[in-house]
Design an enzyme around this catalytic site. Structure first.
Site, PDB file in Angstrom:
ATOM      1  N   ARG A   1       2.797  -5.984  -0.068  1.00 37.85           N
ATOM      2  CA  ARG A   1       4.209  -6.249   0.194  1.00 37.85           C
ATOM      3  C   ARG A   1       4.515  -7.674  -0.251  1.00 37.85           C
ATOM      4  O   ARG A   1       4.137  -8.648   0.395  1.00 37.85           O
ATOM      5  CB  ARG A   1       4.515  -6.069   1.682  1.00 37.85           C
TER       6      ARG A   1
ATOM      7  N   ALA B   1       5.889   5.906   4.287  1.00 34.97           N
ATOM      8  CA  ALA B   1       7.311   5.641   4.494  1.00 34.97           C
ATOM      9  C   ALA B   1       8.042   5.678   3.163  1.00 34.97           C
ATOM     10  O   ALA B   1       7.428   5.629   2.095  1.00 34.97           O
ATOM     11  CB  ALA B   1       7.509   4.271   5.156  1.00 34.97           C
TER      12      ALA B   1
ATOM     13  N   GLU C   1       7.892  12.065   1.118  1.00 38.45           N
ATOM     14  CA  GLU C   1       7.126  10.826   1.074  1.00 38.45           C
ATOM     15  C   GLU C   1       5.683  11.043   1.538  1.00 38.45           C
ATOM     16  O   GLU C   1       4.753  10.452   0.982  1.00 38.45           O
ATOM     17  CB  GLU C   1       7.802   9.755   1.928  1.00 38.45           C
TER      18      GLU C   1
ATOM     19  N   GLU D   1       2.943  10.037  -1.208  1.00 34.82           N
ATOM     20  CA  GLU D   1       2.137   8.843  -0.937  1.00 34.82           C
ATOM     21  C   GLU D   1       0.713   9.162  -0.503  1.00 34.82           C
ATOM     22  O   GLU D   1      -0.191   8.357  -0.715  1.00 34.82           O
ATOM     23  CB  GLU D   1       2.818   7.984   0.121  1.00 34.82           C
TER      24      GLU D   1
ATOM     25  N   GLU E   1       2.539   1.113  -5.385  1.00 30.86           N
ATOM     26  CA  GLU E   1       1.958   2.369  -4.911  1.00 30.86           C
ATOM     27  C   GLU E   1       0.772   2.837  -5.755  1.00 30.86           C
ATOM     28  O   GLU E   1       0.166   3.862  -5.446  1.00 30.86           O
ATOM     29  CB  GLU E   1       3.036   3.449  -4.891  1.00 30.86           C
TER      30      GLU E   1
END
Length: 208
Positions: free
Chosen positions: A76, A88, A105, A109, A158
């Site tokens: 992040r 998320a 998601e 993910e 990601e």
């Protein structure tokens, strides 16, 4: 001072907005200034309030039949951390319900699906600065999906997201010891821990 009662609950409320200007619009969110009529010493006055205009997000606490929670690690940039988080995503698909976004998601993910979905919590993570609303879901009856059935390519942050199945009690300890920092992840883990004490009987089935 308000006395506690079972009726105490947040409720929608809108104060008069005299003017509103979008200052910036990016790929995921924007910045806006509203001039809001508020109480003052001599009646009402109009006050400027800046805030992040956000589409909203969903978070998924996926729990398997062993009581383990699925976490992923993601970089992040704004906070300069690798964070262990619940899966998320933004509510940035027109016409897609929060539940459908959460299901998508989780698949994109983590490569997993869930057959049972419940509403775990709803939070405004930064009420003084953003209109973002996050819906946190509990997903049960988890199954792994073969990679050949996933039509999604992970890129950027990601592209490298390791997964870990963590016992719920260990995840709670990680929160209380300051080892987990993502706000929605903290809320989801603690809410799931509280709900588990009642066998998840009080949870609402997810609405589509």
């Amino acid at each position: 001072m308000a006395e506690w009662s079972e009726e105490i609950a947040d409720r929608p409320q809108t104060w008069e907005v005299r003017d509103s200007v979008e200052r910036y619009r990016g790929a995921k969110a924007g910045m806006r200034t509203d001039w809001v009529v508020m109480p003052g010493e001599n009646g009402s006055e109009t006050v400027a309030r800046d805030y992040l205009d956000h589409p909203g997000a969903v978070v998924v606490l996926a729990m398997d039949d062993k009581g383990r929670v699925l976490l992923l690690r993601q970089y992040r940039h704004p906070v300069g951390h690798y964070l262990w988080e619940l899966p998320a995503g933004l509510r940035d698909m027109d016409g897609e319900s929060p539940l459908r976004t959460a299901q998508r998601e989780l698949l994109e993910e983590t490569g997993h699906r869930a057959e049972a979905w419940y509403e775990l919590a709803e939070v405004f993570p930064s009420t003084g600065f953003s209109n973002e609303k996050i819906v946190v879901y509990l997903a049960r009856e988890i199954s792994e999906v073969p990679p050949s059935e996933i039509d999604f390519v992970r890129v950027h942050e990601e592209a490298d997201m390791p997964l870990a199945w963590v016992p719920l009690e260990e995840a709670v300890r990680a929160v209380l010891e300051g080892r987990l920092h993502n706000a929605a992840t903290v809320v989801g883990i603690l809410a799931a821990h509280a709900a588990a004490r009642e066998g998840f009987a009080a949870l609402r089935p997810a609405r589509d």
